[in-house]
Design an enzyme around this catalytic site. Structure first.
Site, PDB file in Angstrom:
ATOM      1  N   SER A   1       0.700  -1.040  -0.153  1.00 31.00           N
ATOM      2  CA  SER A   1      -0.160   0.093   0.145  1.00 31.00           C
ATOM      3  C   SER A   1       0.717   1.211  -0.260  1.00 31.00           C
ATOM      4  O   SER A   1       2.145   1.378   0.404  1.00 31.00           O
ATOM      5  CB  SER A   1      -0.904   0.010   1.258  1.00 31.00           C
ATOM      6  OG  SER A   1      -0.265   0.392   2.427  1.00 31.00           O
ATOM      7  N   ASP A   2       0.239   2.440  -0.129  1.00 34.08           N
ATOM      8  CA  ASP A   2       0.974   3.748   0.053  1.00 34.08           C
ATOM      9  C   ASP A   2       0.998   3.947   1.410  1.00 34.08           C
ATOM     10  O   ASP A   2       0.297   3.194   2.091  1.00 34.08           O
ATOM     11  CB  ASP A   2       0.646   4.936  -0.771  1.00 34.08           C
ATOM     12  CG  ASP A   2       1.585   5.820  -1.010  1.00 34.08           C
ATOM     13  OD1 ASP A   2       2.407   5.945  -0.083  1.00 34.08           O
ATOM     14  OD2 ASP A   2       1.353   6.698  -1.862  1.00 34.08           O
ATOM     15  N   TYR A   3       1.729   4.948   1.891  1.00 34.07           N
ATOM     16  CA  TYR A   3       1.717   5.267   3.361  1.00 34.07           C
ATOM     17  C   TYR A   3       0.284   5.533   4.032  1.00 34.07           C
ATOM     18  O   TYR A   3      -0.378   6.428   3.648  1.00 34.07           O
ATOM     19  CB  TYR A   3       2.600   6.526   3.479  1.00 34.07           C
ATOM     20  CG  TYR A   3       3.208   6.876   4.719  1.00 34.07           C
ATOM     21  CD1 TYR A   3       4.659   6.870   4.832  1.00 34.07           C
ATOM     22  CD2 TYR A   3       2.602   6.999   5.816  1.00 34.07           C
ATOM     23  CE1 TYR A   3       5.485   7.038   5.937  1.00 34.07           C
ATOM     24  CE2 TYR A   3       3.300   7.397   6.973  1.00 34.07           C
ATOM     25  CZ  TYR A   3       4.519   7.450   7.147  1.00 34.07           C
ATOM     26  OH  TYR A   3       5.469   7.680   8.205  1.00 34.07           O
ATOM     27  N   THR A   4       0.132   4.564   4.905  1.00 34.46           N
ATOM     28  CA  THR A   4      -1.605   4.455   5.516  1.00 34.46           C
ATOM     29  C   THR A   4      -2.473   4.352   4.767  1.00 34.46           C
ATOM     30  O   THR A   4      -3.738   4.919   5.064  1.00 34.46           O
ATOM     31  CB  THR A   4      -1.607   5.493   6.646  1.00 34.46           C
ATOM     32  OG1 THR A   4      -1.333   6.769   5.834  1.00 34.46           O
ATOM     33  CG2 THR A   4      -0.641   5.662   7.740  1.00 34.46           C
ATOM     34  N   SER A   5      -2.437   4.237   3.251  1.00 35.36           N
ATOM     35  CA  SER A   5      -3.349   4.000   2.398  1.00 35.36           C
ATOM     36  C   SER A   5      -4.563   3.128   2.701  1.00 35.36           C
ATOM     37  O   SER A   5      -5.823   3.345   2.205  1.00 35.36           O
ATOM     38  CB  SER A   5      -3.140   4.046   0.878  1.00 35.36           C
ATOM     39  OG  SER A   5      -2.533   2.876   0.718  1.00 35.36           O
TER      40      SER A   5
END
Ligand code: BGC
Length: 760
Positions: free
Chosen positions: A285-289
């Site tokens: 995932s992207d950062y906390t996505s």
């Protein structure tokens, strides 16, 4: 017989181009299968957890806590944001010796345009149109990063973008899917070099999947909505190219696609990526996505984590939704054991491919950093890459190149700025190592030239704006002296000189993540400076340093010469001086159109025709045009001048028509008619004249960057087949339609030298 040998050749080529074990590799399957047989469900979920203990640049508000305890409990699959063989060895030891099964961790980072040797921002690099050079920069980045223990890279970013308001246009390769695909491939090759186990290579991550470069209104993280046809033809090709080149990892994007956030989008992460494209690596995932899907309105943390896993996401960056909720979701029947197993298997396979099960410490060699990082050779490539990425936008009366004599007034807030040379997303670079323009100009000009310097203006006079830009350190430093004083000093310096070079533009953090602008002009303080310098009547060269295409019609009018440099990286000043004094003849070409004003956005060359096209540039009632601005961009895709001139002649096609299985050869003579040797990017565009759906007026289908000695002619040849003319139709089938095609060849997307052929 013929067919058999053809397939044999294909097999050999496939074996040579990628010697990674694939899913289905018997030894890898056995190894991973046996390991998973020993794992508890929570240990499997632990492999899906990617943490960052902080310290580097953090792009979200959350940082992982209790990392050591989590590693020992088998709750961490990988770490990013820590560096150096010693630190990473210690961390790895915690996993290998401290956790029950001793599964090694994967160590990642954002190595976007170089590790410590910072190359130009990716948009700048793309201006070089030089695939070998781009691949070399990626190779050096991999060598430096792995020397520091990092073997998993969150790059390349291949998001096509036609919106310069979006700050992250700086991190990609511009507006075109064909060029973007070639660059994506070159970068994956550079990072991975077909052997992930080699000590100098790192695993590439294609990001941000998908369509992140097309947010509504150019505002970062915003919604994306587009037709499937547009996706397949214009936005998806670079991701696919990177995956076909063997990229080991894909990062899901923050935005939604067709109403579902990418991170929880089953169509995107499973049907398209795995089933249609055959991707067999893992998706992070992207950062906390994952967590951000709560704000997207997809449910609570447990619901969005289940959604992401079921969609095909394998690893959760920082948010720990997987870690804290997946077991519960399994018990409640919202995810299956098979889904957790699949994700865990993919993460373990990546570790296997990287050779971590053979030797978890293979990348931690204390002798390497001093040897491999920031070597003279690497810096030389940074200088070459920067000089070859710069685009000469205007050069009236041959103002450039400058002579290395007389008095040069070097003026502007970016002329003596060290902090703004690297550009966005260089968290591993060190701004203090950058060469300023003033330093470079002095070195390259030598002793016969006198250089006088004046700051002339602040990047911006607005202290509130400066606060937003200075999050990672001082980028906009507002002078204690009043703006009028700075201006007066600059004008006096200009008047005392033979020629003036103004260095203006954007501070580093004016582009990049969360740095969208609704007004992409040069800040007013600098505009005033350019006006005042132009009013002196001295020959004026404006060097524009920026992370995005800008709205600069006024500066273009006022300056005699304009050189656009992007953010050039650690060798900025030297490279700018190389070009300004003619040691390097500029050969960069724009990969993103420059609008005349923000209202034209999106402005891009491969637009489709309307039913009411404008004839020429003059306003006509009931035609598709504006009352207050031309339709054309200020500077078109593919545009860029040289100190010499190139003349295109003798465009020839090998045939008038081709059958579906044939190729056509297109050749053109390019003559260097000027006084300098130089490189030219010869570009080939095609128009499909009649089709069942509306088609672009021009599409890039080939390019070659060649060196031509002054006074000589080179013949450049391209080949096209039906495959190159194929496009996705409304039913998403890919094929070419028979009929008439126009071919255009030239030095930019306005190329008018044209011929025709028919596809039978
Ligand atoms: C960015 C990614 C980056 C990640 C990790 C995010 O905010 O969108 O491009 O790889 O942070 O640093």
């Amino acid at each position: 017989m013929k067919k058999i040998s053809f397939y044999l050749i294909l097999l050999v080529i496939a074996a040579c181009t990628n010697n990674q074990p694939k899913s289905g590799d018997a030894r890898m399957d056995r190894f991973v299968g046996e390991l998973m047989g020993k794992m508890t469900i929570q240990e499997k979920i632990g492999q899906l957890n990617l943490v960052t203990p902080g310290g580097g640049i953090l792009t979200g508000s959350v940082v992982s806590t209790d990392v050591e305890a989590k590693i020992k409990a088998g709750n961490v699959g990988g770490i990013f944001g820590i560096y150096g063989p010693e630190k990473l060895r210690q961390a790895q030891k915690l996993a290998v010796e401290g956790s029950r099964l001793g599964i090694p961790m994967i160590f990642g980072s954002d190595v976007i345009h170089g590790y410590k040797t910072t190359f130009p921002i990716p948009l700048g690099l793309s201006f070089s149109w030089d695939l070998k050079l781009i691949e070399k920069t990626a190779q050096i980045a991999a060598k430096e990063a792995t020397a520091d223990g990092i073997f998993w890279n969150f790059s390349p970013m291949v998001d096509v973008s036609r919106d310069p308001r979006w700050g992250r246009i700086s991190e990609g390769s511009g507006e075109d899917p064909f060029l973007g695909s070639q660059i994506a491939r070159a970068m994956v090759k550079g990072y991975q070099q077909n052997d992930l186990k080699a000590p100098h290579t790192m695993m590439a991550t294609v990001k941000h999947f998908a369509l992140y470069g097309a947010p509504e209104a150019g505002r970062d993280y915003n919604s994306v909505d587009m037709s499937r046809m547009k996706m397949y033809n214009e936005y998806l090709p670079p991701y696919k190219a990177a995956i076909d080149a063997g990229a080991g990892c894909v990062m899901s994007s923050f935005n939604d696609v067709d109403g579902v956030p990418a991170t929880g989008n089953h169509w995107l992460l499973t049907e398209l990526l795995r089933e249609q494209w055959g991707f067999d690596g893992f998706v992070v995932s992207d950062y906390t996505s994952v967590n951000e899907m709560i704000d997207h309105g997809m449910g609570d943390l447990q619901a969005v984590s289940a959604l992401a896993l079921n969609a095909g996401l394998d690893m959760d960056m920082v948010g720990e939704g997987f870690l804290t909720t997946l077991e519960k979701s399994l018990n409640e029947g919202n995810v299956t054991k098979a889904a957790i197993d699949n994700a865990c298997r993919r993460v373990l396979e990546a570790k296997y491919k990287l050779g971590l099960f053979d030797d978890p410490y293979r990348y931690f060699d204390d002798a390497r950093p001093a040897k491999d990082i920031l070597s003279d050779e690497n810096r030389a490539v940074a200088r070459e890459a920067a000089a070859h990425s710069m685009v000469l936008l205007k050069n009236e009366a041959g103002v450039l190149p400058l002579k290395k004599s007389g008095t040069v007034a070097l003026i502007g807030p970016l002329a003596d700025s060290r902090n703004n040379m690297l550009g966005t997303w260089a968290p591993t670079g060190n701004p203090q190592l950058a060469v300023t323009v003033l330093e470079g100009i002095k070195i390259v000009a030598g002793e016969n030239a006198k250089i006088v310097f004046a700051k002339g203006a602040n990047i911006s006079d607005d202290p509130e704006f400066a606060v937003k830009i200075n999050v990672f350190g001082p980028r906009i430093e507002i002078d204690e002296r009043p703006a009028e004083t700075l201006l007066k000093e600059a004008v006096a310096a200009a008047q005392s000189a033979d020629i003036v070079v103004a260095v203006i533009g954007e501070a580093t953090e004016m582009s990049g993540e969360s740095s969208s602008r609704s007004d992409i002009t040069i800040p007013e303080s600098q505009k005033k400076l350019v006006r005042a310098l132009a009013a002196t009547g001295k020959p004026l060269t404006v060097v524009v340093i920026s992370g995005r295409p800008l709205d600069i019609p006024e500066e273009t009018e006022l300056a005699d010469a304009i050189l656009f440099t992007g953010h050039p990286g650690v060798e900025a000043g030297n490279a700018i001086a190389d070009v300004v004094f003619g040691d390097t003849n500029p050969s960069g070409k724009l990969t993103a159109s420059f609008p005349r004003n923000v209202g034209q956005i999106p402005v891009y060359y491969s637009r489709r025709n309307t039913g009411r096209p404008q004839a020429g540039e003059v306003f006509a009632k009931f035609r598709s045009n504006y009352l207050d601005v031309e339709n054309s961009p200020l500077f078109a895709f593919g545009y860029g001048l040289s100190y010499t001139n190139f003349e295109y002649k003798n465009l020839k096609l090998s045939k008038e028509s081709i059958a579906g299985n044939e190729e056509i050869e297109i050749s053109v003579d390019v003559k260097n008619t000027g006084n300098y040797d130089g490189e030219e990017v010869v570009q080939l565009y095609v128009r499909d004249v009649v089709a069942s759906v509306t088609r672009p007026l021009k599409e890039l289908k080939g390019f070659k960057k060649i060196f031509i000695k002054k006074g000589t002619t080179e013949t450049v040849t391209f080949k096209l087949s039906a495959n190159d003319l194929a496009f996705y139709h409304q039913d998403l089938q890919l094929f070419a339609e028979p009929g008439e095609f126009h071919v255009f060849v030239g030095g930019n997307s306005d190329a008018s030298l044209s011929e025709e052929f028919t596809l039978e």
